[in-house]
Design an enzyme around this catalytic site. Structure first.
Site, mmCIF file in Angstrom:
data_model
loop_
_atom_site.group_PDB
_atom_site.id
_atom_site.type_symbol
_atom_site.label_atom_id
_atom_site.label_comp_id
_atom_site.label_asym_id
_atom_site.label_seq_id
_atom_site.Cartn_x
_atom_site.Cartn_y
_atom_site.Cartn_z
ATOM 1 N N ASP A 56 0.837 -1.206 0.000
ATOM 2 C CA ASP A 56 0.000 0.000 0.000
ATOM 3 C C ASP A 56 0.868 1.251 0.000
ATOM 4 O O ASP A 56 0.763 2.100 0.892
ATOM 5 C CB ASP A 56 -0.930 -0.010 1.218
ATOM 6 N N LYS A 67 0.394 -8.125 -3.186
ATOM 7 C CA LYS A 67 -0.940 -7.529 -3.374
ATOM 8 C C LYS A 67 -0.771 -6.035 -3.602
ATOM 9 O O LYS A 67 -0.193 -5.343 -2.765
ATOM 10 C CB LYS A 67 -1.811 -7.796 -2.145
ATOM 11 N N HIS A 111 -2.369 -2.099 -4.822
ATOM 12 C CA HIS A 111 -3.463 -1.159 -5.103
ATOM 13 C C HIS A 111 -2.893 -0.210 -6.151
ATOM 14 O O HIS A 111 -2.421 0.877 -5.824
ATOM 15 C CB HIS A 111 -3.857 -0.368 -3.858
ATOM 16 N N ARG A 170 -8.387 -4.705 -6.358
ATOM 17 C CA ARG A 170 -9.279 -3.673 -6.890
ATOM 18 C C ARG A 170 -10.649 -3.680 -6.230
ATOM 19 O O ARG A 170 -11.395 -2.732 -6.324
ATOM 20 C CB ARG A 170 -9.390 -3.844 -8.409
ATOM 21 N N LYS A 171 -11.002 -4.795 -5.604
ATOM 22 C CA LYS A 171 -12.320 -4.944 -4.974
ATOM 23 C C LYS A 171 -13.434 -4.523 -5.934
ATOM 24 O O LYS A 171 -14.257 -3.654 -5.634
ATOM 25 C CB LYS A 171 -12.394 -4.189 -3.645
ATOM 26 N N ALA A 231 -16.781 -4.146 -7.707
ATOM 27 C CA ALA A 231 -18.084 -4.189 -7.025
ATOM 28 C C ALA A 231 -19.096 -3.418 -7.859
ATOM 29 O O ALA A 231 -19.667 -2.418 -7.405
ATOM 30 C CB ALA A 231 -17.956 -3.582 -5.627
ATOM 31 N N ILE A 242 -21.852 -3.749 -11.679
ATOM 32 C CA ILE A 242 -22.546 -4.666 -12.575
ATOM 33 C C ILE A 242 -21.568 -5.211 -13.627
ATOM 34 O O ILE A 242 -20.507 -4.625 -13.869
ATOM 35 C CB ILE A 242 -23.747 -3.972 -13.254
ATOM 36 N N TYR A 302 -6.494 -5.979 13.706
ATOM 37 C CA TYR A 302 -5.461 -6.946 13.335
ATOM 38 C C TYR A 302 -5.527 -8.249 14.129
ATOM 39 O O TYR A 302 -5.969 -8.278 15.268
ATOM 40 C CB TYR A 302 -4.065 -6.336 13.537
ATOM 41 N N ARG A 337 1.178 -2.965 6.619
ATOM 42 C CA ARG A 337 1.989 -1.956 7.311
ATOM 43 C C ARG A 337 3.104 -2.540 8.157
ATOM 44 O O ARG A 337 4.161 -1.934 8.284
ATOM 45 C CB ARG A 337 1.069 -1.085 8.177
#
Lengths: 239, 239
Positions: free
Chosen positions: B13, B35, B37, B67-68, B70, B72, B187, B206
């Site tokens: 991140d 992972k 973003h 990307r999540k 969400a 249509i 966490y 983090r």
């Protein structure tokens, strides 16, 4: 809305800068808001934002970036403020899924505190129009409660009004001619959404941007939607 | 996982190209997956993708774009394939919220059919780690059923295993030292996630990228997580 006599939002689901600006130019005079998916524009650049904001000023419409933020607070802050799109600097409203809870809304509200931010509120998604979606009455009620808990949420993306007059209802999946697509989208007519479901603003996509004449289609949708809205308001008890 | 003896995912991140490449270089040898973003990288360009893919090849890790999705079906197709990020062309996996239903998963699977696509599967979000989120047992069960209905969903983003050995469980919100942040994140420790909750892969953010020495922190998390995973597998009945 009142000044332009429009409760129409056009969903600009186009994939090039040229198409987006051409559509905004054509529909701008008739709409209250333009809903963008800036992250599908293949040749996005900052000049697109400058030109789009000029059209928004000329034709007096607001911009909703339909980003559907749906992550933890620290991530949505970065997504809204940074990256290539920096939508906090040009969008008036952004859409947010309720799934991550109130903290993600508070995090976005903090982004709007920046002096460069144009962002002034959130539309929270409390219902969906697509087939097989997982929003049940419990989820919806919690989303509505979250919206009521936050001054930064100015409206709901929903299929019907929740009955709270302090929250505007924006309804997507509107078409006068289509019933659905091959990927699960389902449509309602403008009159049904406004009269029967108590919607305040309708969001029209393919029925306008795929029309042979988008400007004329926009005029038609604006008139039908505004008439339905006026008539419904007239029939409501004075509060 | 077996070849590198790693069930560790690092959540990158960070907000600049330089930081992302530096982090991938440092943690690459120890991780199973990185992972990203990508939409928070302020100076994103295609050269970043080329360099990141080279590091992924060198150090043998896969890339999850978190990307999540969400929306249509017709919109998630465009978001995954087009825009500035074109993540279908470089991500091995993408994360998807279950809220929009199975049709949005099918729509993303169609994007992966493109000859240029690297995308090979979806991680479906069936639980969240953030405070006040709206995922209840009904939502979770439906998300699990959607994952089981689709060969394209290879795992779940969840706090605990759903008990189906055909679905890998990826758990975010992992730290050995932190309990939470000021924006609602909460966490768990690696051992608790793997032993107690049956997680297969832990996602650490983090605690690694903010560490004084990210490479050493990554080694520590990899060893602890892999030992916990091996021990749990040894204690399971042979199926």
């Amino acid at each position: 809305m009142e000044e332009k006599q429009s409760n129409l939002v056009v969903a600009a689901d186009v994939t090039t800068k040229r198409e987006l600006l051409a559509l905004a130019q054509k529909v701008g005079p008739e709409i209250a808001l333009l809903k963008t998916h800036m992250d599908i524009i293949t040749d996005f650049d900052w000049d697109l934002i400058i030109q789009l904001k000029q059209l928004a000023t000329t034709h007096k419409f607001l911009i909703i970036e339909d980003r559907k933020f749906a992550d933890i607070g620290s991530v949505v802050q970065l997504q809204c403020r940074d990256g290539m799109y920096k939508c906090a600097q040009w969008a008036d409203l952004v859409t947010v899924h309720a799934v991550c809870g109130l903290e993600s809304i508070k995090a976005l509200e903090m982004v709007a505190d920046d002096p460069n931010a144009t962002l002034r509120g959130i539309l929270l998604i409390s219902q969906l129009s697509c087939k097989g979606n997982l929003i049940d009455s419990n989820y919806r009620n919690q989303a509505i409660a979250m919206a009521q808990d936050s001054n930064f949420v100015i409206g709901l993306i929903a299929q019907e009004s929740c009955g709270d007059p302090t929250l505007l209802t924006f309804t997507p999946g509107i078409s006068m001619s289509q019933k659905g697509d091959s990927l699960g989208q389902q449509y309602n007519s403008p009159e049904h959404a406004i009269h029967h479901n108590g919607t305040d603003l309708i969001i029209v996509g393919r029925a306008i941007y795929n029309a042979a004449d988008p400007a004329t289609a926009t005029q038609e949708y604006r008139k039908i939607a505004w008439d339905a809205y006026k008539n419904r308001r007239l029939s409501e008890p004075v509060s």
